[in-house]
Scaffold this motif. Sequence first.
Motif, PDB file in Angstrom:
ATOM      1  N   HIS A 119     -33.433 -24.573 -10.729  1.00  0.00           N
ATOM      2  CA  HIS A 119     -33.536 -24.579 -12.163  1.00  0.00           C
ATOM      3  C   HIS A 119     -32.057 -24.475 -12.622  1.00  0.00           C
ATOM      4  CE1 HIS A 119     -37.876 -24.777 -13.096  1.00  0.00           C
ATOM      5  NE2 HIS A 119     -37.812 -23.604 -12.044  1.00  0.00           N
ATOM      6  N   PHE A 120     -31.272 -23.729 -12.087  1.00  0.00           N
ATOM      7  CA  PHE A 120     -29.919 -23.875 -12.595  1.00  0.00           C
ATOM      8  C   PHE A 120     -29.327 -25.117 -12.288  1.00  0.00           C
ATOM      9  CE2 PHE A 120     -25.608 -22.566 -13.267  1.00  0.00           C
ATOM     10  CZ  PHE A 120     -24.911 -22.558 -12.164  1.00  0.00           C
ATOM     11  N   MET A 121     -29.414 -25.751 -11.258  1.00  0.00           N
ATOM     12  CA  MET A 121     -28.962 -27.228 -10.785  1.00  0.00           C
ATOM     13  C   MET A 121     -29.624 -28.232 -11.607  1.00  0.00           C
ATOM     14  SD  MET A 121     -28.170 -27.035  -6.682  1.00  0.00           S
ATOM     15  CE  MET A 121     -29.665 -26.111  -6.043  1.00  0.00           C
ATOM     16  N   GLU A 122     -31.032 -27.954 -11.935  1.00  0.00           N
ATOM     17  CA  GLU A 122     -31.603 -29.132 -12.722  1.00  0.00           C
ATOM     18  C   GLU A 122     -30.995 -29.060 -14.179  1.00  0.00           C
ATOM     19  OE1 GLU A 122     -35.323 -27.503 -11.955  1.00  0.00           O
ATOM     20  OE2 GLU A 122     -35.505 -28.478 -10.037  1.00  0.00           O
ATOM     21  N   GLY A 123     -30.542 -27.874 -14.539  1.00  0.00           N
ATOM     22  CA  GLY A 123     -30.186 -27.459 -15.962  1.00  0.00           C
ATOM     23  C   GLY A 123     -28.781 -28.092 -15.995  1.00  0.00           C
ATOM     24  N   LEU A 124     -27.924 -27.962 -14.969  1.00  0.00           N
ATOM     25  CA  LEU A 124     -26.623 -28.372 -14.829  1.00  0.00           C
ATOM     26  C   LEU A 124     -26.673 -29.925 -15.267  1.00  0.00           C
ATOM     27  CD1 LEU A 124     -24.520 -26.216 -12.316  1.00  0.00           C
ATOM     28  CD2 LEU A 124     -24.114 -26.591 -15.035  1.00  0.00           C
ATOM     29  N   VAL A 125     -27.330 -30.558 -14.473  1.00  0.00           N
ATOM     30  CA  VAL A 125     -27.573 -32.158 -14.414  1.00  0.00           C
ATOM     31  C   VAL A 125     -27.987 -32.558 -15.836  1.00  0.00           C
ATOM     32  CG1 VAL A 125     -28.772 -34.124 -13.494  1.00  0.00           C
ATOM     33  CG2 VAL A 125     -28.136 -32.222 -11.856  1.00  0.00           C
ATOM     34  N   ILE A 126     -28.963 -31.911 -16.450  1.00  0.00           N
ATOM     35  CA  ILE A 126     -29.300 -32.156 -17.784  1.00  0.00           C
ATOM     36  C   ILE A 126     -28.310 -32.045 -18.951  1.00  0.00           C
ATOM     37  CG2 ILE A 126     -30.996 -31.513 -19.583  1.00  0.00           C
ATOM     38  CD1 ILE A 126     -33.042 -30.804 -17.419  1.00  0.00           C
ATOM     39  N   SER A 127     -27.808 -31.032 -18.626  1.00  0.00           N
ATOM     40  CA  SER A 127     -26.371 -30.521 -19.454  1.00  0.00           C
ATOM     41  C   SER A 127     -25.198 -31.582 -19.553  1.00  0.00           C
ATOM     42  CB  SER A 127     -25.973 -29.112 -19.627  1.00  0.00           C
ATOM     43  OG  SER A 127     -25.580 -28.704 -18.445  1.00  0.00           O
ATOM     44  N   CYS A 128     -24.899 -31.886 -17.896  1.00  0.00           N
ATOM     45  CA  CYS A 128     -23.932 -32.828 -17.773  1.00  0.00           C
ATOM     46  C   CYS A 128     -24.299 -34.293 -18.531  1.00  0.00           C
ATOM     47  CB  CYS A 128     -23.677 -33.032 -16.421  1.00  0.00           C
ATOM     48  SG  CYS A 128     -22.568 -31.567 -15.832  1.00  0.00           S
ATOM     49  N   MET A 129     -25.286 -34.590 -18.433  1.00  0.00           N
ATOM     50  CA  MET A 129     -25.736 -35.798 -18.807  1.00  0.00           C
ATOM     51  C   MET A 129     -25.627 -35.878 -20.366  1.00  0.00           C
ATOM     52  SD  MET A 129     -28.578 -37.796 -16.745  1.00  0.00           S
ATOM     53  CE  MET A 129     -29.920 -36.178 -16.752  1.00  0.00           C
ATOM     54  N   ASP A 130     -26.190 -34.878 -21.016  1.00  0.00           N
ATOM     55  CA  ASP A 130     -26.322 -34.607 -22.533  1.00  0.00           C
ATOM     56  C   ASP A 130     -24.633 -34.535 -23.089  1.00  0.00           C
ATOM     57  OD1 ASP A 130     -26.176 -31.690 -24.507  1.00  0.00           O
ATOM     58  OD2 ASP A 130     -27.552 -33.691 -25.136  1.00  0.00           O
ATOM     59  N   SER A 131     -24.090 -33.706 -22.451  1.00  0.00           N
ATOM     60  CA  SER A 131     -22.767 -33.368 -23.212  1.00  0.00           C
ATOM     61  C   SER A 131     -21.956 -34.777 -22.887  1.00  0.00           C
ATOM     62  CB  SER A 131     -22.005 -32.147 -22.631  1.00  0.00           C
ATOM     63  OG  SER A 131     -21.926 -32.346 -21.107  1.00  0.00           O
ATOM     64  N   CYS A 132     -22.037 -35.540 -21.598  1.00  0.00           N
ATOM     65  CA  CYS A 132     -21.296 -36.674 -21.685  1.00  0.00           C
ATOM     66  C   CYS A 132     -21.798 -37.735 -22.852  1.00  0.00           C
ATOM     67  CB  CYS A 132     -21.589 -37.361 -20.341  1.00  0.00           C
ATOM     68  SG  CYS A 132     -20.863 -38.935 -20.031  1.00  0.00           S
ATOM     69  N   ASN A 133     -23.180 -37.758 -23.095  1.00  0.00           N
ATOM     70  CA  ASN A 133     -23.658 -38.769 -24.139  1.00  0.00           C
ATOM     71  C   ASN A 133     -23.073 -38.256 -25.392  1.00  0.00           C
ATOM     72  OD1 ASN A 133     -25.454 -39.908 -22.274  1.00  0.00           O
ATOM     73  ND2 ASN A 133     -27.097 -38.827 -22.871  1.00  0.00           N
ATOM     74  N   ARG A 134     -22.956 -36.893 -25.698  1.00  0.00           N
ATOM     75  CA  ARG A 134     -22.282 -36.490 -26.954  1.00  0.00           C
ATOM     76  C   ARG A 134     -20.795 -36.960 -26.981  1.00  0.00           C
ATOM     77  NH1 ARG A 134     -23.786 -31.131 -25.679  1.00  0.00           N
ATOM     78  NH2 ARG A 134     -22.228 -30.327 -27.484  1.00  0.00           N
ATOM     79  N   VAL A 135     -20.098 -36.727 -25.963  1.00  0.00           N
ATOM     80  CA  VAL A 135     -18.641 -36.932 -26.030  1.00  0.00           C
ATOM     81  C   VAL A 135     -18.425 -38.513 -26.199  1.00  0.00           C
ATOM     82  CG1 VAL A 135     -16.675 -37.113 -24.483  1.00  0.00           C
ATOM     83  CG2 VAL A 135     -17.948 -35.206 -24.347  1.00  0.00           C
ATOM     84  N   LEU A 136     -19.502 -39.266 -25.494  1.00  0.00           N
ATOM     85  CA  LEU A 136     -19.256 -40.748 -25.653  1.00  0.00           C
ATOM     86  C   LEU A 136     -19.326 -41.237 -27.041  1.00  0.00           C
ATOM     87  CD1 LEU A 136     -20.476 -42.183 -22.240  1.00  0.00           C
ATOM     88  CD2 LEU A 136     -18.172 -41.695 -22.738  1.00  0.00           C
ATOM     89  N   LYS A 137     -20.271 -40.492 -27.798  1.00  0.00           N
ATOM     90  CA  LYS A 137     -20.286 -40.872 -29.252  1.00  0.00           C
ATOM     91  C   LYS A 137     -19.233 -40.367 -30.206  1.00  0.00           C
ATOM     92  CE  LYS A 137     -25.239 -40.392 -29.976  1.00  0.00           C
ATOM     93  NZ  LYS A 137     -26.091 -39.523 -28.917  1.00  0.00           N
TER      94      LYS A 137
END
Length: 387
Positions: free
Chosen positions: A216-234
């Motif tokens: 769950h820790f690793m799944e959460g890291l993948v989800i948050s890395c994708m989410d934060s990348c999306n927000r930075v690209l905005k």
Amino acid sequence: MKNFVFHNPTKILFGKDTIPSIGSETAAFGKKALMVYGQGSIKENGIYEQVTKSLQDAGVTIVEHGGVKSNPVLSHVHQGIQLAKEHKVDAIVAVGGGSVIDSAKAISAGALVEHDVWKFFIGKKSIKDALPLTCVLTLAASGSEMNSGMVITNEETEQKFGFANKHLFPKVSILDPRATFTVSPQYTAYGSVDAIAHVLEYYFTNQEPYTPVQDHFMEGLVISCMDSCNRVLKNLEDYDARADLMWGATLALNGMTGAGLGKVGFPMHLIEHSLSALYNVAHGAGLSVVIPGWMIYQAQRTPEKFAQFGERVFGKTSGPMEKKAAEGIQALLSWFVKVKTPTSLPALHIPLKDIPRIAENAVGLAKVWRMPEYTKEKIEDILKLCV
Ligand code: NZQ
Ligand code: ZN
């Protein structure tokens, strides 16, 4: 979970206005430091002035060693070792991304021995000590700021090899998310892919049957890395998004994700390092091509974990295991396409006829990393799926 020892000695200073602490943090280790940095981004974004002023205010004499290239090379490390020895520096200060920090780590170890530092990379010598290293991180990606690993390319032998040693942990790393405001959309995406790859390497090679905390820790890291990348690209200067991405990338490879898993592998990196060694591909770009191919290959053999990944990270909950696994891989591939990272060897301008040459190169690292199951044939089969 298997027994484990978790010991990460790196002190992290995270957040706004932390860079001016680099001087006092480094002065704790001595009065002369070799300052290692890249091709010049820190001179364009003001970090060079902040760091040099802080070091000088703390009474630290600076010996500069700029010019680290992305995918850092042994010849430049050799020059840095020469400088460190000549000037008898007490410490090394790395100001940059993973390439700079890794070069600084190699210099910190090489400066204390008479033999070629490359002997550490081919397992002929082991590191017994290293000069103290302090870091100012300027790109969220490698996790080198809080781990004991380093990766260097020997240009002569066309080998990009990496390994870990406890003496290579930075003493202190300063992570100010504003230092990454000037990272391009392209390298922001590459760095996010790299961080995600660090998690997936352990997640999918974990042999332990049931590790819910780690999963769950690793799944959460993948989800948050994708989410934060999306927000930075905005918005490249979205502080919170940059902060989330920076801390996520650090956590992705600081040892925490591997706790209790026992032996894990790094197969996607094994193959990617050959792309970077032979074609000087940006690390995250190479991974973006290798990850889907390797996942497809492995999911055909062990679909269970890939189905769990599809379900928990991308919500693919219907149908048989194989279908959830395939849909999860496709969803990750679609995210790579969305953030514009390459997803095929031709997209990297690498001809398919080179697959045997790449596989041959990767087998060399497989031997050093003791991964005999990664034969030339297996690597070729995986690369044929990266098209
Ligand atoms: O050289 P400069 O001018 O600084 O430009 C760099 C470089 O062109 C630029 N950049 C960095 N910070 C910036 C910036 N541009 C604008 N603003 C900033 N704030 O970005 C480019 C890439 O930099 P690099 O350091 O190469 O990227 P990254 O941090 O992704 O590091 C890649 C290296 O890390 C190694 C890879 O093999 C590769 O050599 N890795 C190290 C690991 C470790 N030590 O644990 C593990 C990783 O898997 C990875 O293998
Ligand atoms: Zn990596």
